[in-house]
Design an enzyme around this catalytic site. Sequence first.
Site, PDB file in Angstrom:
ATOM      1  N   HIS A   1       0.831  -1.205   0.000  1.00 24.71           N
ATOM      2  CA  HIS A   1       0.000   0.000   0.000  1.00 24.71           C
ATOM      3  C   HIS A   1       0.871   1.262   0.000  1.00 24.71           C
ATOM      4  O   HIS A   1       0.561   2.243  -0.655  1.00 24.71           O
ATOM      5  CB  HIS A   1      -0.940   0.000   1.215  1.00 24.71           C
ATOM      6  CG  HIS A   1      -1.971  -1.089   1.162  1.00 24.71           C
ATOM      7  ND1 HIS A   1      -3.317  -0.852   1.069  1.00 24.71           N
ATOM      8  CD2 HIS A   1      -1.836  -2.437   1.148  1.00 24.71           C
ATOM      9  CE1 HIS A   1      -3.974  -2.005   1.012  1.00 24.71           C
ATOM     10  NE2 HIS A   1      -3.095  -2.982   1.068  1.00 24.71           N
TER      11      HIS A   1
ATOM     12  N   ASP B   1      -6.314   5.179   2.777  1.00 27.99           N
ATOM     13  CA  ASP B   1      -6.491   3.767   2.465  1.00 27.99           C
ATOM     14  C   ASP B   1      -7.893   3.281   2.829  1.00 27.99           C
ATOM     15  O   ASP B   1      -8.514   3.768   3.764  1.00 27.99           O
ATOM     16  CB  ASP B   1      -5.483   2.967   3.286  1.00 27.99           C
ATOM     17  CG  ASP B   1      -5.054   1.719   2.572  1.00 27.99           C
ATOM     18  OD1 ASP B   1      -4.002   1.736   1.915  1.00 27.99           O
ATOM     19  OD2 ASP B   1      -5.801   0.720   2.647  1.00 27.99           O
TER      20      ASP B   1
END
Length: 487
Positions: free
Chosen positions: A19, A121
Site C-alpha cells: 500500500h 487507504d
Amino acid sequence: GSETRQLHVFFFPLMAQGHMIPTTDIAKLFAFRGVKATIVTTPLNVPLFSKTIQRAKDLGIEIHAQIIKFPAEAGLPEGCENLHAANSQDINSKFFTATAMLQQPLEQLLQEHRPDCIVADMFFPWATDSAAKFGIPRLVFHGTCLFSLCTSETMRLYEPQKNVSSDTEPFVIPHLPDQIKLTRMQLPGFAREINVESDFGNLIVRAIESELKSFGVIVNSFYELEPAYADHYRNVLGRKAWHIGPVSLCNKDTEDKAGRGKKASIDEHECLKWLDSKQPNSVVYVCFGSTSEFPASQLHEIAMGLEASGQQFIWVVRKGKTEDAEEEWLPEGFEERMKGKGFIIRGWAPQLLILDHQAVGGFVTHCGWNSTLEGVSAGLPMVTWPVFAEQFYNEKLVTQILRIGVGVGAQQWARMVGDSVKREAIEKAVKRMMVGEEAEEMRSRAKELGKMARRAVEQGGSSWSDLNGLIEELRLHGSSSKQGNNI
Ligand code: UDP
C-alpha cells in the site's frame, strides 16, 4: 485567485509495503502536476519514503512527510508499526484495531495544515468522517484493480458463494462482463467475513459504508487493460472512480526504481550486471510479494520445479521463519548446480529494475496487484500462483481475461495448506510460459499491453487524462467551498 493557489493533498496509506509503495508513486504523480503532496505515516515507516522525498527535491517537486504516532493505549509491541511486523507477531487483528486510534492524531494534522483533500487507504474508514469535519473531500485507495473491485462488489450484492454446498465446489459470479468461476476456498477475507461478526468483518462493513460517502476511488490501473470493468464499475455499479496507473511507470531511471520500497538485500548493480550477460527474454523472475511466506517443504518443491524447468531464474525468498532452517528447504548442492543459471535473493529484491530488464522473459507471481501490474507494464507473460487476499481474483484477470498467464494450479490460500503445489506443476507452468507457441502468443499479447500501459500514462493518455480530471475537480471543489466559507 483560486487558479493560482497550490493544491495540497494528504496521502495516508495503510502501513504495508503493498500500500505504501503505490501511494508514494501516486503522491509523486500529483506532485509532478504541481500539487503539494504530504505523506502521513508513523515514525518507523518514515524511512520507506525518505528516498522519494530526497529525490523530489532534486526533481523540483514538492513531497513532504508528516508523522503521527500510535497512542500507548493501542498496546502495540515495540517496533510493531506495520502489517509485516504485526504478521510476524501474529497480532494482525490488533494492528487493524490500533490503526483506528490514529484518527485523533490525523485530525490534529488536518487542523494544523488544512490540506484540500485526503487520499486515505480503504482500511481507514473513519478518514471519511475526519475529512468531513474539515469540509474536504476524502478519496479511497484500495490498491487493487477494477476487475477485483467489481468482483468484490458483486460478491457482496449477490453472495453466490451461498449457493454451493462445499468449499471446493466452483460457483459463477453473476452479472459480470465475463463468466468467472471461483471456489469458497479462494475468496479474500473481506468476502468470507463480510457478514460475520468479527473485528475484520466489522472493519470491512465500515469500509464499504465510508467509501459510499467518500468523494470517490483512485485505482492503480488503466482503462485499456480492463475497459469492460472500468465501465461496469462506473456505469453499472455507479461508483465514482479515477484510474491513473500504472503508477509505477512514474519511476523513470535506475535511481527511482531502486528507491522504491525497502532497500534491496543485494547489490543492485551486481544483479543488473548478471542480467546484462543474459539473452533477451531468457530469465524467469520468481517473487511472491512482501508478505507471503511458504513453509520449507513448499520452498523445496519450488527449487526442484525451477531446476527441472531448465530455465534461468532469479528467485526471491523472503527471510523470515525460513531463515534459520535453510538446509531444510534448499535441495542438496542446489546453488552450486545453479551457478550462473539462477540465483536466490534472500530478502528484498529491486523488483522494478529486474522486471524492466530485457533479459527477463517471464514472471512467477503471487498476483498481488502491484506485482501483477508491474509485470503487465514490463510486457511479461506470467505464471500465476495466488496465495491470499484478492489474489485469486487477479489471477482470473491475468489468465482468463487478458490471457497472458498460466495458472500453477493453486486451489486455496497457501497459509492453510503448506506444500500443495508440486514440483511437476511448477516445472510445467514455467515451461508453458517460456517455450512454445502458446508462450509466444502470451508474450506478444503481454508486450502489446505493456505498450498500452506506457501510452496510458503519457500526455493525452487515458490515465493522464483521468488524473487531470481528478485534479481539476479537486480545484473546483476547493474554490467552491472557499466561496461557501466567505458567505
Ligand atoms: N517488492 C519489491 N521487492 C520484493 C518484494 C516486493 O520491490 O522483494 C515490491 C513489488 O514491486 C510491489 C510490492 O513490493 O510493488 C508488493 O506489492 P504486491 O501488491 O505485489 O504484493 P503484497 O506484498 O501486497 O502481497
